[in-house]
Design a protein around this motif. Structure first.
Motif, PDB file in Angstrom:
ATOM      1  N   MET A   1     -42.925 -24.594 -35.693  1.00  0.00           N
ATOM      2  CA  MET A   1     -43.832 -24.160 -34.626  1.00  0.00           C
ATOM      3  C   MET A   1     -43.121 -24.275 -33.273  1.00  0.00           C
ATOM      4  N   THR A   2     -43.146 -23.202 -32.513  1.00  0.00           N
ATOM      5  CA  THR A   2     -42.495 -23.180 -31.207  1.00  0.00           C
ATOM      6  C   THR A   2     -43.434 -23.741 -30.146  1.00  0.00           C
ATOM      7  N   THR A   3     -43.011 -24.812 -29.501  1.00  0.00           N
ATOM      8  CA  THR A   3     -43.797 -25.403 -28.427  1.00  0.00           C
ATOM      9  C   THR A   3     -43.476 -24.699 -27.114  1.00  0.00           C
ATOM     10  N   PRO A   4     -44.331 -24.847 -26.100  1.00  0.00           N
ATOM     11  CA  PRO A   4     -44.012 -24.255 -24.791  1.00  0.00           C
ATOM     12  C   PRO A   4     -42.671 -24.738 -24.238  1.00  0.00           C
ATOM     13  N   LEU A   5     -42.367 -26.036 -24.409  1.00  0.00           N
ATOM     14  CA  LEU A   5     -41.086 -26.550 -23.933  1.00  0.00           C
ATOM     15  C   LEU A   5     -39.931 -25.897 -24.667  1.00  0.00           C
ATOM     16  N   LEU A   6     -40.044 -25.788 -25.977  1.00  0.00           N
ATOM     17  CA  LEU A   6     -38.982 -25.170 -26.765  1.00  0.00           C
ATOM     18  C   LEU A   6     -38.784 -23.712 -26.371  1.00  0.00           C
ATOM     19  N   ALA A   7     -39.863 -23.004 -26.164  1.00  0.00           N
ATOM     20  CA  ALA A   7     -39.772 -21.597 -25.786  1.00  0.00           C
ATOM     21  C   ALA A   7     -39.104 -21.433 -24.421  1.00  0.00           C
ATOM     22  N   GLU A   8     -39.465 -22.292 -23.469  1.00  0.00           N
ATOM     23  CA  GLU A   8     -38.875 -22.155 -22.141  1.00  0.00           C
ATOM     24  C   GLU A   8     -37.415 -22.596 -22.126  1.00  0.00           C
ATOM     25  N   LEU A   9     -37.088 -23.633 -22.903  1.00  0.00           N
ATOM     26  CA  LEU A   9     -35.686 -24.019 -23.010  1.00  0.00           C
ATOM     27  C   LEU A   9     -34.845 -22.872 -23.548  1.00  0.00           C
ATOM     28  N   THR A  10     -35.348 -22.220 -24.580  1.00  0.00           N
ATOM     29  CA  THR A  10     -34.631 -21.090 -25.172  1.00  0.00           C
ATOM     30  C   THR A  10     -34.436 -19.978 -24.146  1.00  0.00           C
ATOM     31  N   ALA A  11     -35.473 -19.713 -23.362  1.00  0.00           N
ATOM     32  CA  ALA A  11     -35.369 -18.663 -22.346  1.00  0.00           C
ATOM     33  C   ALA A  11     -34.369 -19.055 -21.267  1.00  0.00           C
ATOM     34  N   ARG A  12     -34.390 -20.332 -20.828  1.00  0.00           N
ATOM     35  CA  ARG A  12     -33.449 -20.772 -19.792  1.00  0.00           C
ATOM     36  C   ARG A  12     -32.012 -20.709 -20.305  1.00  0.00           C
ATOM     37  N   ALA A  13     -31.802 -21.127 -21.553  1.00  0.00           N
ATOM     38  CA  ALA A  13     -30.456 -21.037 -22.126  1.00  0.00           C
ATOM     39  C   ALA A  13     -30.013 -19.583 -22.224  1.00  0.00           C
ATOM     40  N   GLY A  14     -30.958 -18.695 -22.548  1.00  0.00           N
ATOM     41  CA  GLY A  14     -30.630 -17.272 -22.616  1.00  0.00           C
ATOM     42  C   GLY A  14     -30.224 -16.701 -21.276  1.00  0.00           C
ATOM     43  N   ASP A  15     -30.836 -17.184 -20.220  1.00  0.00           N
ATOM     44  CA  ASP A  15     -30.477 -16.719 -18.885  1.00  0.00           C
ATOM     45  C   ASP A  15     -29.017 -17.036 -18.563  1.00  0.00           C
ATOM     46  N   LEU A  16     -28.541 -18.211 -19.047  1.00  0.00           N
ATOM     47  CA  LEU A  16     -27.143 -18.573 -18.823  1.00  0.00           C
ATOM     48  C   LEU A  16     -26.209 -17.879 -19.804  1.00  0.00           C
ATOM     49  N   ALA A  17     -26.652 -17.770 -21.055  1.00  0.00           N
ATOM     50  CA  ALA A  17     -25.790 -17.164 -22.073  1.00  0.00           C
ATOM     51  C   ALA A  17     -25.614 -15.662 -21.858  1.00  0.00           C
ATOM     52  N   HIS A  18     -26.675 -15.022 -21.358  1.00  0.00           N
ATOM     53  CA  HIS A  18     -26.639 -13.570 -21.133  1.00  0.00           C
ATOM     54  C   HIS A  18     -27.188 -13.296 -19.729  1.00  0.00           C
ATOM     55  N   PRO A  19     -26.395 -13.590 -18.705  1.00  0.00           N
ATOM     56  CA  PRO A  19     -26.918 -13.558 -17.334  1.00  0.00           C
ATOM     57  C   PRO A  19     -27.419 -12.191 -16.883  1.00  0.00           C
ATOM     58  N   ARG A  20     -26.942 -11.122 -17.484  1.00  0.00           N
ATOM     59  CA  ARG A  20     -27.391  -9.795 -17.023  1.00  0.00           C
ATOM     60  C   ARG A  20     -28.767  -9.437 -17.557  1.00  0.00           C
ATOM     61  N   THR A  21     -29.042  -9.841 -18.789  1.00  0.00           N
ATOM     62  CA  THR A  21     -30.306  -9.434 -19.404  1.00  0.00           C
ATOM     63  C   THR A  21     -31.187 -10.606 -19.801  1.00  0.00           C
ATOM     64  N   GLY A  22     -30.573 -11.788 -20.045  1.00  0.00           N
ATOM     65  CA  GLY A  22     -31.338 -12.917 -20.557  1.00  0.00           C
ATOM     66  C   GLY A  22     -31.737 -12.764 -22.007  1.00  0.00           C
ATOM     67  N   ARG A  23     -31.344 -11.626 -22.631  1.00  0.00           N
ATOM     68  CA  ARG A  23     -31.711 -11.369 -24.020  1.00  0.00           C
ATOM     69  C   ARG A  23     -30.527 -11.627 -24.931  1.00  0.00           C
ATOM     70  N   CYS A  24     -30.787 -12.318 -26.053  1.00  0.00           N
ATOM     71  CA  CYS A  24     -29.726 -12.639 -26.991  1.00  0.00           C
ATOM     72  C   CYS A  24     -29.425 -11.419 -27.852  1.00  0.00           C
ATOM     73  N   VAL A  25     -28.177 -10.971 -27.837  1.00  0.00           N
ATOM     74  CA  VAL A  25     -27.766  -9.851 -28.678  1.00  0.00           C
ATOM     75  C   VAL A  25     -26.855 -10.317 -29.799  1.00  0.00           C
ATOM     76  N   CYS A  26     -26.629 -11.653 -29.886  1.00  0.00           N
ATOM     77  CA  CYS A  26     -25.697 -12.180 -30.878  1.00  0.00           C
ATOM     78  C   CYS A  26     -26.415 -12.809 -32.061  1.00  0.00           C
ATOM     79  N   GLY A  27     -27.726 -12.978 -31.966  1.00  0.00           N
ATOM     80  CA  GLY A  27     -28.468 -13.545 -33.077  1.00  0.00           C
ATOM     81  C   GLY A  27     -28.370 -15.047 -33.216  1.00  0.00           C
ATOM     82  N   THR A  28     -27.732 -15.741 -32.277  1.00  0.00           N
ATOM     83  CA  THR A  28     -27.557 -17.192 -32.390  1.00  0.00           C
ATOM     84  C   THR A  28     -28.519 -17.917 -31.459  1.00  0.00           C
ATOM     85  N   VAL A  29     -29.688 -18.240 -31.958  1.00  0.00           N
ATOM     86  CA  VAL A  29     -30.654 -19.074 -31.255  1.00  0.00           C
ATOM     87  C   VAL A  29     -31.077 -20.150 -32.244  1.00  0.00           C
ATOM     88  N   VAL A  30     -30.700 -21.395 -31.974  1.00  0.00           N
ATOM     89  CA  VAL A  30     -30.899 -22.483 -32.930  1.00  0.00           C
ATOM     90  C   VAL A  30     -31.496 -23.684 -32.221  1.00  0.00           C
TER      91      VAL A  30
END
Length: 311
Positions: free
Chosen positions: A1-30
């Motif tokens: 189950m995805t908690t609000p904290l987990l969801a926002e952490l994932t989004a913040r990490a995505g912003d750094l990992a993919h600064p132009r789009t924030g969207r993961c295109v590599c399939g690696t979200v763990v």
């Protein structure tokens, strides 16, 4: 189950990992960890960590600054300061490949020892608070005291009461002028770049000033309890000494320096094991029993199995 904290952490990490789009295109979200004291998410090559709610922000900032200035020992953070996400302090790190838990023969004991020796010889680049090892041990014992009764608890608490006050976080530690990791185990090493680069230490939550021997205490405790083979312990100790580590003498018996921290880590591990077993309503496994038995021997009580700790 995805908690609000987990969801926002994932989004913040995505912003750094993919600064132009924030969207993961590599399939690696763990999700690497999701427990009350730490939530850790990997998004591609970026890791976001939500620290314990009780974390002091000023102390964490100093620990981050230390990691940033010692990149040959500590994994440097991706950002210079923590941010707050849903009331939790969050830091961001490059992903590094961890030690393979399924290949104990390949465990990097020598690399860990050399990194510790290098850390212990390094003057802190910024003023740091005390290393938090004894505080964590005291917290584990407090959890045990608060748990439902267990037959092994008396031995663990008796061993705890036999430790000096500094090891129970009730007095200042001796030798407070050494830069220490505070929570060394093989899970605190990663290779960066992942799988090819040198080993580095991670997790700065307990980093600070204190007795260097504490950083050797967990492998020493495992060896004393018969859980770390003598050859691996000898490799670790020899590499630390060869690298000029100050926690133990350059030769001779290391135990006068290691005994108290090793006992404290034994009690900490036993206390956590008992508290978790009680909460889960399960018996102790063989490794957990070994630590409880070691506490019994330290307290001069009957123990089921032999350890290298004297009564």
């Amino acid at each position: 189950m995805t908690t609000p904290l987990l969801a926002e952490l994932t989004a913040r990490a995505g912003d750094l990992a993919h600064p132009r789009t924030g969207r993961c295109v590599c399939g690696t979200v763990v999700t690497l960890a999701d427990r009350p004291g730490a939530t850790v998410v990997r998004h591609a090559a970026t890791v976001a960590k939500a620290h314990d709610p009780a974390t002091d922000p000023a102390a964490l900032a100093l620990r981050l600054a230390t990691a940033a200035r010692l990149p040959d020992v500590l994994l440097p953070p991706l950002t210079p300061a923590p941010v707050t996400v849903r009331g939790r302090l969050v830091t961001f790190w490059p992903y590094g490949a961890p030690v393979d838990p399924d290949d104990p023969d390949a465990a990097p004991w020598e690399a860990a020892a050399v990194l510790l020796a290098r850390l212990h010889r390094t003057p802190p680049p910024v003023p740091l608070p005390a290393m938090r090892g004894p505080v964590k041990a005291a917290r584990a014992v407090a959890l045990l005291r608060a748990a439902d009764p267990h037959p092994g608890a008396a031995a663990v608490l008796a061993a705890w009461d036999g430790l000096p006050a500094w090891a129970r976080a009730e007095a200042p530690a001796p030798d407070p002028d050494t830069l220490c990791h505070g929570d060394l185990h093989l899970g605190q090493l990663v290779r960066r770049p992942a799988g090819t680069g040198p080993w580095l230490l991670i997790d700065v939550d307990d980093l600070g000033m204190g007795p260097a021997a504490w950083d050797l205490a967990r492998p020493a405790a495992w060896f004393a309890c018969g859980l770390l083979p003598p050859g691996q312990w000898a490799r670790f100790l020899a590499a630390y000494r060869a690298a000029g580590g100050p926690a133990v003498p350059a030769d001779g018996d290391p135990w006068p320096a290691l005994d108290v921290p090793a006992r404290a880590l034994t009690v900490q591990t036993a206390a956590r094991s008992l508290a978790k077993a009680v909460a889960a309503g399960r018996p102790l496994d063989e490794v957990e029993e070994s630590f409880v038995d070691a506490c019994a021997r330290m307290a001069g009580l009957p123990a089921r199995s032999h350890t290298n700790f004297a009564k």
